[in-house]
Design a protein around this motif. Structure first.
Motif, PDB file in Angstrom:
ATOM      1  N   LEU A  84     -35.661  44.654  30.269  1.00  0.00           N
ATOM      2  CA  LEU A  84     -35.914  44.656  31.710  1.00  0.00           C
ATOM      3  C   LEU A  84     -37.286  44.037  31.970  1.00  0.00           C
ATOM      4  N   ALA A  85     -37.294  42.931  32.707  1.00  0.00           N
ATOM      5  CA  ALA A  85     -38.559  42.274  33.049  1.00  0.00           C
ATOM      6  C   ALA A  85     -38.966  42.628  34.463  1.00  0.00           C
ATOM      7  N   SER A 129     -44.006  45.083  43.056  1.00  0.00           N
ATOM      8  CA  SER A 129     -43.041  43.990  43.237  1.00  0.00           C
ATOM      9  C   SER A 129     -41.676  44.520  42.820  1.00  0.00           C
ATOM     10  N   PHE A 155     -38.688  43.428  42.386  1.00  0.00           N
ATOM     11  CA  PHE A 155     -37.636  42.682  41.692  1.00  0.00           C
ATOM     12  C   PHE A 155     -37.731  42.821  40.177  1.00  0.00           C
ATOM     13  N   ALA A 156     -36.554  42.807  39.558  1.00  0.00           N
ATOM     14  CA  ALA A 156     -36.498  42.861  38.097  1.00  0.00           C
ATOM     15  C   ALA A 156     -35.419  41.907  37.615  1.00  0.00           C
ATOM     16  N   GLU A 157     -35.524  41.499  36.361  1.00  0.00           N
ATOM     17  CA  GLU A 157     -34.412  40.764  35.743  1.00  0.00           C
ATOM     18  C   GLU A 157     -34.088  41.392  34.396  1.00  0.00           C
ATOM     19  N   ILE A 158     -32.815  41.745  34.272  1.00  0.00           N
ATOM     20  CA  ILE A 158     -32.269  42.239  33.010  1.00  0.00           C
ATOM     21  C   ILE A 158     -31.864  41.040  32.165  1.00  0.00           C
ATOM     22  N   CYS A 159     -32.205  41.075  30.880  1.00  0.00           N
ATOM     23  CA  CYS A 159     -31.606  40.134  29.944  1.00  0.00           C
ATOM     24  C   CYS A 159     -30.850  40.956  28.919  1.00  0.00           C
ATOM     25  N   ARG A 180     -27.933  37.524  32.382  1.00  0.00           N
ATOM     26  CA  ARG A 180     -29.225  37.688  33.048  1.00  0.00           C
ATOM     27  C   ARG A 180     -28.904  38.189  34.450  1.00  0.00           C
ATOM     28  N   SER A 224     -30.292  39.769  37.979  1.00  0.00           N
ATOM     29  CA  SER A 224     -31.521  39.825  38.768  1.00  0.00           C
ATOM     30  C   SER A 224     -31.291  40.478  40.118  1.00  0.00           C
ATOM     31  N   GLY A 225     -32.280  41.234  40.569  1.00  0.00           N
ATOM     32  CA  GLY A 225     -32.156  41.837  41.891  1.00  0.00           C
ATOM     33  C   GLY A 225     -33.253  42.848  42.150  1.00  0.00           C
ATOM     34  N   ASP A 234     -28.327  40.477  42.703  1.00  0.00           N
ATOM     35  CA  ASP A 234     -27.984  39.426  43.670  1.00  0.00           C
ATOM     36  C   ASP A 234     -27.778  38.079  42.988  1.00  0.00           C
ATOM     37  N   GLN A 235     -27.983  38.059  41.666  1.00  0.00           N
ATOM     38  CA  GLN A 235     -27.792  36.828  40.903  1.00  0.00           C
ATOM     39  C   GLN A 235     -27.466  37.191  39.459  1.00  0.00           C
ATOM     40  N   GLU A 255     -20.213  29.401  39.871  1.00  0.00           N
ATOM     41  CA  GLU A 255     -20.145  27.983  39.540  1.00  0.00           C
ATOM     42  C   GLU A 255     -20.301  27.821  38.036  1.00  0.00           C
ATOM     43  N   ARG A 263     -40.617  36.378  41.469  1.00  0.00           N
ATOM     44  CA  ARG A 263     -39.661  37.251  40.784  1.00  0.00           C
ATOM     45  C   ARG A 263     -39.749  37.052  39.273  1.00  0.00           C
ATOM     46  N   PRO A 264     -39.480  38.099  38.500  1.00  0.00           N
ATOM     47  CA  PRO A 264     -39.500  37.929  37.052  1.00  0.00           C
ATOM     48  C   PRO A 264     -38.244  37.206  36.555  1.00  0.00           C
ATOM     49  N   ASN A 314     -36.092  36.332  32.758  1.00  0.00           N
ATOM     50  CA  ASN A 314     -35.966  36.904  31.420  1.00  0.00           C
ATOM     51  C   ASN A 314     -34.804  36.229  30.703  1.00  0.00           C
TER      52      ASN A 314
END
Lengths: 199, 199
Positions: A34-35, A77, A79-83, A94, A96-97, A169-170, A195, B42-43, B45
Motif C-alpha cells: 500500500l503506497a 493526503s 489517496f493510496a495505491e495498492i500494488c 494496481r 488506486s483510490g 477509482d482506477q 481498455e 497521488r501515490p 505503486n
C-alpha cells in the motif's frame, strides 16, 4: 444510476476474485503493498493484509493501527495505491483510490459497526498487536515484567484499532504470462470502462 | 569521511544480501514494489525487478522504460520508496531515497556507461520490451504484420531504455518471524545509525 453497469459489481472485481482463488494456497497471496504520500511529500510503501471487500461492494478493507504512520499520511493526503502481485499466476493489480480512515472516534454508527465487525473477524493474536507498545518507538530492554497483554475475546475494538476502506477509482491489471494489460477507469457515477492497452 | 563507518558499506546491506540469498530459489524474490508520487499528488505503486547494486555501493539499480509513467512521476518528485517483502523468510525492507533517472540524453559519460552496462546485463528478451509499442497506449488489433522486432545482441541501449538508481537514506527492516524491527537512518555524510524499535 439504475443501469445494469452501475448495479453490477466493478468489472475488475471478478478478475481479482479469480486471482485470489488461483493463488490461495500461498499464505502471502493475501498480502499487498500500500503506497501513500507522507506530509513531507515523499512516498511511503508497506505490506498490509487484504481483509476482504466491504459488504459485497468493491471497496477494499485493511486493518491498521491508529499509531502507524500511514494514518498521518492519509490524513494529509487521502489517496493510496495498492500494488498486488500474485506470485503463482504472475498477475499484478494496481488499485488506486481515496481511503476512508475509520477509528473509534468516527461519528457514523454504520462505520463503527464495520470497524467492530472487522475486529471480531480478526484472530485474537492479530487483535493483541493493537495492545502492544507503540510502533516505531525504541524498544525498552529488558521488557517490562507484565508485557504480555491478555485479551478477553468478547471485548470490542481497542482504541488503536483502525479500519481503512479504499474505494477504487482506477485499476490497472497486468498479466505477465499472457502479456496482456487492461486499464479500468470509473467516472464520478462509478460507471466503469475498460481498455486493452500495451503492457 | 575516512572513518570506518563511512568506508564500510551500509549496515543494512548485509542484512538485505542475506535475505536475497535465503529467498533465491523463488524467482519472484527479486521483485519489489516501487512507490512514487504522481504530478497530481497521488501515490503510484508497481512491481519492478532488482538489478543489483551499483558498483559495490549501496545504490539500487532498476531498469525501466522512458515511456512509463514512473519517469514522469520522478521528474516531478524524485523520491521513491521500495517495499520488498521476502515470502520465504517473512522479512520486509522499506528502502527510501532519491532516484537518479539516467536515459540516453544524460550528459555524464560515467552514467551513460552504467546504463550501457545494465543494458548488456539484461537478457535479449528483456531488451526487446523496449522496442515494443508504447506502454499504456490502446492495443491495435489485429497487430501490424511486422510487429515482432528483431534485435542485434551486440547493439547498445535503445532510446526507451532507462536506468533508475535509488540512493537509500532510510531503511526500515521488519522480521515477521522474530517480530523485530530495525530502523536505519543516514545523515548527509552517509553515516548510518540504527535503532531497534517496536514492530
Amino acid at each position: 444510476m439504475g443501469s445494469s453497469s452501475a448495479a453490477a459489481s466493478a468489472p475488475w472485481k471478478q478478475l481479482l476474485l479469480s486471482s485470489i482463488q488461483a493463488n490461495s494456497r500461498l499464505k502471502h497471496s493475501s498480502y499487498f503493498q500500500l503506497a501513500t504520500v507522507s506530509s513531507d511529500g515523499r512516498p511511503s510503501n508497506r505490506t498490509v493484509v487484504f481483509r476482504g471487500f466491504q459488504d459485497g461492494s468493491d471497496k477494499i478493507i485493511i486493518n491498521t493501527d491508529t499509531r502507524s504512520r500511514k494514518i498521518d499520511d492519509l490524513k494529509h493526503s487521502s489517496f493510496a495505491e495498492i500494488c498486488w502481485y500474485f506470485t503463482e499466476t504472475w498477475e499484478q493489480f494496481r488499485i488506486s483510490g481515496p481511503v476512508d480512515v475509520i477509528d473509534g472516534t468516527n461519528p457514523d454508527p454504520l462505520k463503527l459497526e464495520q470497524r467492530q465487525k472487522s475486529w471480531f473477524a480478526s484472530s485474537v493474536n492479530s487483535r493483541l498487536q493493537y495492545m502492544a507498545p507503540s510502533p516505531r518507538l525504541p524498544v525498552i530492554e529488558p521488557p517490562p515484567p507484565s508485557q504480555t497483554p491478555s485479551l478477553d475475546p468478547s471485548i470490542g475494538p481497542v482504541a488503536a484499532f483502525c479500519l481503512l476502506v479504499l474505494d477504487p477509482d482506477q485499476v490497472d491489471y497486468l498479466n505477465l504470462k499472457s502479456n496482456e494489460r487492461l486499464m479500468f477507469t470509473s467516472d464520478i457515477n462509478k460507471l466503469w470502462t475498460s481498455e486493452k492497452v500495451n503492457p
